[in-house]
Write a protein that holds these residues in place. Structure first.
Motif, PDB file in Angstrom:
ATOM      1  N   LEU A 115       9.810  49.918 -35.407  1.00  0.00           N
ATOM      2  CA  LEU A 115       8.791  49.585 -36.395  1.00  0.00           C
ATOM      3  C   LEU A 115       7.442  49.259 -35.751  1.00  0.00           C
ATOM      4  O   LEU A 115       6.462  49.019 -36.463  1.00  0.00           O
ATOM      5  CB  LEU A 115       9.251  48.394 -37.242  1.00  0.00           C
ATOM      6  CG  LEU A 115      10.453  48.648 -38.143  1.00  0.00           C
ATOM      7  CD1 LEU A 115      10.897  47.363 -38.821  1.00  0.00           C
ATOM      8  CD2 LEU A 115      10.126  49.713 -39.170  1.00  0.00           C
ATOM      9  N   GLY A 116       7.398  49.214 -34.435  1.00  0.00           N
ATOM     10  CA  GLY A 116       6.148  48.916 -33.745  1.00  0.00           C
ATOM     11  C   GLY A 116       5.780  47.446 -33.793  1.00  0.00           C
ATOM     12  O   GLY A 116       4.612  47.090 -33.643  1.00  0.00           O
ATOM     13  N   GLN A 117       6.768  46.589 -33.986  1.00  0.00           N
ATOM     14  CA  GLN A 117       6.508  45.153 -34.042  1.00  0.00           C
ATOM     15  C   GLN A 117       6.677  44.541 -32.656  1.00  0.00           C
ATOM     16  O   GLN A 117       7.431  45.053 -31.832  1.00  0.00           O
ATOM     17  CB  GLN A 117       7.479  44.477 -35.016  1.00  0.00           C
ATOM     18  CG  GLN A 117       7.350  44.950 -36.438  1.00  0.00           C
ATOM     19  CD  GLN A 117       8.415  44.347 -37.326  1.00  0.00           C
ATOM     20  OE1 GLN A 117       9.428  43.846 -36.849  1.00  0.00           O
ATOM     21  NE2 GLN A 117       8.193  44.406 -38.630  1.00  0.00           N
ATOM     22  N   PRO A 118       5.984  43.446 -32.386  1.00  0.00           N
ATOM     23  CA  PRO A 118       6.173  42.786 -31.087  1.00  0.00           C
ATOM     24  C   PRO A 118       7.563  42.151 -31.017  1.00  0.00           C
ATOM     25  O   PRO A 118       8.105  41.685 -32.013  1.00  0.00           O
ATOM     26  CB  PRO A 118       5.072  41.726 -31.066  1.00  0.00           C
ATOM     27  CG  PRO A 118       4.728  41.489 -32.486  1.00  0.00           C
ATOM     28  CD  PRO A 118       4.977  42.778 -33.213  1.00  0.00           C
ATOM     29  N   GLN A 119       8.106  42.136 -29.809  1.00  0.00           N
ATOM     30  CA  GLN A 119       9.427  41.550 -29.610  1.00  0.00           C
ATOM     31  C   GLN A 119       9.328  40.033 -29.630  1.00  0.00           C
ATOM     32  O   GLN A 119       8.337  39.451 -29.202  1.00  0.00           O
ATOM     33  CB  GLN A 119      10.012  42.011 -28.274  1.00  0.00           C
ATOM     34  CG  GLN A 119      10.301  43.480 -28.205  1.00  0.00           C
ATOM     35  CD  GLN A 119      11.422  43.915 -29.120  1.00  0.00           C
ATOM     36  OE1 GLN A 119      12.253  43.114 -29.526  1.00  0.00           O
ATOM     37  NE2 GLN A 119      11.439  45.177 -29.469  1.00  0.00           N
ATOM     38  N   SER A 120      10.362  39.409 -30.096  1.00  0.00           N
ATOM     39  CA  SER A 120      10.444  37.956 -30.078  1.00  0.00           C
ATOM     40  C   SER A 120      10.691  37.495 -28.641  1.00  0.00           C
ATOM     41  O   SER A 120      11.512  38.074 -27.922  1.00  0.00           O
ATOM     42  CB  SER A 120      11.586  37.495 -30.982  1.00  0.00           C
ATOM     43  OG  SER A 120      11.851  36.132 -30.797  1.00  0.00           O
ATOM     44  N   TYR A 121       9.976  36.460 -28.242  1.00  0.00           N
ATOM     45  CA  TYR A 121      10.145  35.934 -26.885  1.00  0.00           C
ATOM     46  C   TYR A 121      11.582  35.468 -26.674  1.00  0.00           C
ATOM     47  O   TYR A 121      12.169  35.681 -25.610  1.00  0.00           O
ATOM     48  CB  TYR A 121       9.153  34.792 -26.647  1.00  0.00           C
ATOM     49  CG  TYR A 121       9.231  34.203 -25.259  1.00  0.00           C
ATOM     50  CD1 TYR A 121       8.794  34.927 -24.163  1.00  0.00           C
ATOM     51  CD2 TYR A 121       9.762  32.938 -25.060  1.00  0.00           C
ATOM     52  CE1 TYR A 121       8.868  34.399 -22.892  1.00  0.00           C
ATOM     53  CE2 TYR A 121       9.838  32.399 -23.790  1.00  0.00           C
ATOM     54  CZ  TYR A 121       9.389  33.138 -22.707  1.00  0.00           C
ATOM     55  OH  TYR A 121       9.471  32.608 -21.457  1.00  0.00           O
ATOM     56  N   ARG A 122      12.162  34.852 -27.692  1.00  0.00           N
ATOM     57  CA  ARG A 122      13.536  34.379 -27.607  1.00  0.00           C
ATOM     58  C   ARG A 122      14.497  35.548 -27.379  1.00  0.00           C
ATOM     59  O   ARG A 122      15.429  35.460 -26.577  1.00  0.00           O
ATOM     60  CB  ARG A 122      13.890  33.641 -28.892  1.00  0.00           C
ATOM     61  CG  ARG A 122      15.274  33.022 -28.872  1.00  0.00           C
ATOM     62  CD  ARG A 122      15.581  32.384 -30.190  1.00  0.00           C
ATOM     63  NE  ARG A 122      15.688  33.462 -31.185  1.00  0.00           N
ATOM     64  CZ  ARG A 122      15.649  33.277 -32.491  1.00  0.00           C
ATOM     65  NH1 ARG A 122      15.488  32.086 -32.983  1.00  0.00           N
ATOM     66  NH2 ARG A 122      15.769  34.279 -33.315  1.00  0.00           N
ATOM     67  N   ASP A 123      14.264  36.685 -28.081  1.00  0.00           N
ATOM     68  CA  ASP A 123      15.123  37.851 -27.901  1.00  0.00           C
ATOM     69  C   ASP A 123      14.990  38.429 -26.500  1.00  0.00           C
ATOM     70  O   ASP A 123      15.980  38.832 -25.887  1.00  0.00           O
ATOM     71  CB  ASP A 123      14.777  38.923 -28.936  1.00  0.00           C
ATOM     72  CG  ASP A 123      15.198  38.536 -30.341  1.00  0.00           C
ATOM     73  OD1 ASP A 123      16.007  37.598 -30.480  1.00  0.00           O
ATOM     74  OD2 ASP A 123      14.710  39.170 -31.296  1.00  0.00           O
ATOM     75  N   VAL A 124      13.762  38.476 -25.982  1.00  0.00           N
ATOM     76  CA  VAL A 124      13.551  39.005 -24.632  1.00  0.00           C
ATOM     77  C   VAL A 124      14.261  38.129 -23.605  1.00  0.00           C
ATOM     78  O   VAL A 124      14.914  38.626 -22.680  1.00  0.00           O
ATOM     79  CB  VAL A 124      12.040  39.119 -24.330  1.00  0.00           C
ATOM     80  CG1 VAL A 124      11.801  39.504 -22.883  1.00  0.00           C
ATOM     81  CG2 VAL A 124      11.396  40.137 -25.266  1.00  0.00           C
ATOM     82  N   ARG A 125      14.157  36.813 -23.768  1.00  0.00           N
ATOM     83  CA  ARG A 125      14.835  35.893 -22.841  1.00  0.00           C
ATOM     84  C   ARG A 125      16.346  36.051 -22.910  1.00  0.00           C
ATOM     85  O   ARG A 125      17.037  36.071 -21.883  1.00  0.00           O
ATOM     86  CB  ARG A 125      14.457  34.445 -23.145  1.00  0.00           C
ATOM     87  CG  ARG A 125      13.033  34.065 -22.814  1.00  0.00           C
ATOM     88  CD  ARG A 125      12.783  34.127 -21.302  1.00  0.00           C
ATOM     89  NE  ARG A 125      13.684  33.277 -20.570  1.00  0.00           N
ATOM     90  CZ  ARG A 125      13.332  32.153 -19.988  1.00  0.00           C
ATOM     91  NH1 ARG A 125      12.093  31.762 -20.011  1.00  0.00           N
ATOM     92  NH2 ARG A 125      14.228  31.432 -19.345  1.00  0.00           N
ATOM     93  N   ARG A 126      16.876  36.159 -24.127  1.00  0.00           N
ATOM     94  CA  ARG A 126      18.330  36.341 -24.269  1.00  0.00           C
ATOM     95  C   ARG A 126      18.783  37.650 -23.646  1.00  0.00           C
ATOM     96  O   ARG A 126      19.836  37.714 -23.015  1.00  0.00           O
ATOM     97  CB  ARG A 126      18.722  36.307 -25.744  1.00  0.00           C
ATOM     98  CG  ARG A 126      18.749  34.936 -26.325  1.00  0.00           C
ATOM     99  CD  ARG A 126      19.263  34.970 -27.732  1.00  0.00           C
ATOM    100  NE  ARG A 126      19.240  33.636 -28.314  1.00  0.00           N
ATOM    101  CZ  ARG A 126      19.386  33.392 -29.585  1.00  0.00           C
ATOM    102  NH1 ARG A 126      19.562  34.375 -30.429  1.00  0.00           N
ATOM    103  NH2 ARG A 126      19.362  32.157 -30.032  1.00  0.00           N
ATOM    104  N   ALA A 127      18.006  38.709 -23.849  1.00  0.00           N
ATOM    105  CA  ALA A 127      18.360  40.003 -23.271  1.00  0.00           C
ATOM    106  C   ALA A 127      18.353  39.913 -21.748  1.00  0.00           C
ATOM    107  O   ALA A 127      19.225  40.488 -21.079  1.00  0.00           O
ATOM    108  CB  ALA A 127      17.388  41.078 -23.753  1.00  0.00           C
ATOM    109  N   GLU A 128      17.383  39.194 -21.188  1.00  0.00           N
ATOM    110  CA  GLU A 128      17.333  39.064 -19.730  1.00  0.00           C
ATOM    111  C   GLU A 128      18.514  38.260 -19.213  1.00  0.00           C
ATOM    112  O   GLU A 128      19.066  38.570 -18.159  1.00  0.00           O
ATOM    113  CB  GLU A 128      16.019  38.418 -19.312  1.00  0.00           C
ATOM    114  CG  GLU A 128      14.823  39.333 -19.440  1.00  0.00           C
ATOM    115  CD  GLU A 128      13.518  38.646 -19.083  1.00  0.00           C
ATOM    116  OE1 GLU A 128      13.538  37.435 -18.768  1.00  0.00           O
ATOM    117  OE2 GLU A 128      12.480  39.325 -19.116  1.00  0.00           O
TER     118      GLU A 128
END
Length: 127
Positions: free
Chosen positions: A103-116
């Protein structure tokens, strides 16, 4: 106004109202009633197929039954639950990140941290 003008005026108003109501009924019938009837027909057909199969003695379960956990040790059950929970959470995280990317939306910081923390770097959509 003359009497025949009143008759003409009311005749046009009644015919116009009848045409408008007919158009609304047509739109409702075509847009909502017919698709609902098609869905009902598909459901009835599926039901009749299942009914005939059951009448012949063939059982077709809707889903596979879960194995009995009555005699499974508690530690194994707890480990299986935690493993499944982690898999569901990871799958949900990946879907959410892919949806936001699509959808071209920015990623959630929380999601990026969890993915890492789960070892998932640069989750990209497959399509």
């Amino acid at each position: 106004m003359l009497w025949w003008m009143w008759v003409l005026l009311w005749t046009v108003l009644l015919l116009g109202s009848a045409a408008f109501i007919g158009w609304l009924l047509y739109r409702t019938l075509r847009g909502q009633v017919l698709p609902a009837l098609d869905d009902l027909e598909r459901t009835a057909e599926d039901f009749s197929v299942r009914w005939n199969a059951a009448a012949q003695g063939q059982s077709t379960p809707l889903r596979t039954p879960a194995p009995s956990a009555l005699f499974t040790p508690v530690d194994e059950t707890r480990a299986a639950y935690r493993s499944g929970r982690d898999q569901r959470q990871t799958a949900r995280l990946i879907r959410r990140m892919q949806r936001r990317e699509a959808l071209g939306q920015p990623q959630s910081y929380r999601d990026v941290r969890r993915a890492e923390t789960k070892g998932l770097h640069h989750v990209r959509s497959s399509g």
